[in-house]
Design a protein around this motif. Structure first.
Motif, PDB file in Angstrom:
ATOM      1  N   CYS A  86      35.543  82.989  16.779  1.00 36.00           N
ATOM      2  CA  CYS A  86      34.331  82.517  17.449  1.00 36.00           C
ATOM      3  C   CYS A  86      33.421  83.728  17.698  1.00 36.00           C
ATOM      4  O   CYS A  86      33.867  84.735  18.258  1.00 36.00           O
ATOM      5  CB  CYS A  86      34.686  81.849  18.766  1.00 36.00           C
TER       6      CYS A  86
ATOM      7  N   CYS B 155      34.200  77.009  24.833  1.00 37.92           N
ATOM      8  CA  CYS B 155      34.253  78.448  24.572  1.00 37.92           C
ATOM      9  C   CYS B 155      34.540  79.188  25.872  1.00 37.92           C
ATOM     10  O   CYS B 155      33.796  79.042  26.840  1.00 37.92           O
ATOM     11  CB  CYS B 155      32.931  78.906  23.985  1.00 37.92           C
ATOM     12  N   PRO B 156      35.628  79.983  25.910  1.00 37.49           N
ATOM     13  CA  PRO B 156      35.951  80.722  27.139  1.00 37.49           C
ATOM     14  C   PRO B 156      34.790  81.606  27.603  1.00 37.49           C
ATOM     15  O   PRO B 156      34.636  81.842  28.804  1.00 37.49           O
ATOM     16  CB  PRO B 156      37.151  81.585  26.729  1.00 37.49           C
TER      17      PRO B 156
ATOM     18  N   ARG C 211      31.024  83.971  19.731  1.00 39.85           N
ATOM     19  CA  ARG C 211      30.556  84.080  21.115  1.00 39.85           C
ATOM     20  C   ARG C 211      31.606  84.771  21.979  1.00 39.85           C
ATOM     21  O   ARG C 211      31.311  85.704  22.704  1.00 39.85           O
ATOM     22  CB  ARG C 211      30.233  82.690  21.667  1.00 39.85           C
ATOM     23  N   CYS C 212      32.890  84.323  21.862  1.00 40.48           N
ATOM     24  CA  CYS C 212      33.947  84.907  22.714  1.00 40.48           C
ATOM     25  C   CYS C 212      34.864  85.843  21.926  1.00 40.48           C
ATOM     26  O   CYS C 212      35.727  86.485  22.516  1.00 40.48           O
ATOM     27  CB  CYS C 212      34.760  83.802  23.360  1.00 40.48           C
TER      28      CYS C 212
ATOM     29  N   HIS D 173      32.941  78.239  19.031  1.00 40.44           N
ATOM     30  CA  HIS D 173      33.566  77.085  19.676  1.00 40.44           C
ATOM     31  C   HIS D 173      32.484  76.039  19.959  1.00 40.44           C
ATOM     32  O   HIS D 173      31.340  76.393  20.241  1.00 40.44           O
ATOM     33  CB  HIS D 173      34.181  77.491  21.016  1.00 40.44           C
TER      34      HIS D 173
HETATM   35 ZN    ZN Z   1      34.355  80.982  21.747  1.00 39.53          ZN
END
Ligand code: ZN
Length: 167
Positions: A72, A139-140, A74-75, A134
């Motif tokens: 992912c 998404c964490p 983003r994370c 995600h």
């Molecule tokens: Zn993520």
């Protein structure tokens, strides 16, 4: 019914014969897709239908289902990206024929026998988003984003705004 997929196909012959193919291919065989993946494992389920439409255009319609192990963006955590894509390829032998295809077909240039896995790999590469992430809410990195705002370095534009303030 699952069968062994042929390694090499002659798309135009299969279209003449109206053949259906259904099988699985291991993802480990896809060398061009591999750099986009975090981990190469699993298989892709492949359903293909060859034929000719009412305009006598030879086609290959396909349905691919798999899960790709990616990161992912983003994370930066690994995630399984479910892929469930359909495609419609118009089988053409000339650039002119490719240009004349109806808009619902992507052209597939055919000049004799082709490796089936190459066609499948091209479609899988198209199925990977440019920036995979995600789904929203899973998404964490999204959770607690509010709390962590203060830890973030100032946005470059915020710095610019300060610089531009009249003295
Ligand atoms: Zn993520």
């Amino acid at each position: 019914m699952l069968e062994q997929l042929p390694v090499v196909i002659e798309p135009l012959r299969l279209a003449e014969a109206g053949r259906q193919l259904h099988g699985r291919l291991p993802l480990v065989g896809f060398k061009r897709l591999a750099p986009a993946l975090h981990e190469v494992r699993g298989e892709v389920e492949v359903e293909l239908g060859f034929g000719k439409d009412e305009l006598h255009i030879a086609y290959l319609r396909g349905h691919l289902r798999t899960r790709l192990q990616i990161i992912c963006q983003r994370c930066l955590q690994p995630m399984a990206l479910p892929v469930d894509v359909e495609f419609a390829l118009g089988l053409v032998t000339t650039d002119e024929a490719a240009e004349q295809l109806p808009a619902d077909y992507e052209p597939l240039m055919v000049s004799g026998p082709m490796e089936l896995a190459e066609i499948i790999e091209d479609e899988l590469i198209l199925a990977v988003p440019f920036v995979p992430m995600h789904p929203a809410g899973q998404c964490p990195a999204q959770e607690g984003q509010e709390d962590r705002l203060e830890d973030k370095p100032p946005h470059p534009f915020a710095v610019l705004a300060r610089l531009k303030k009249p003295q």
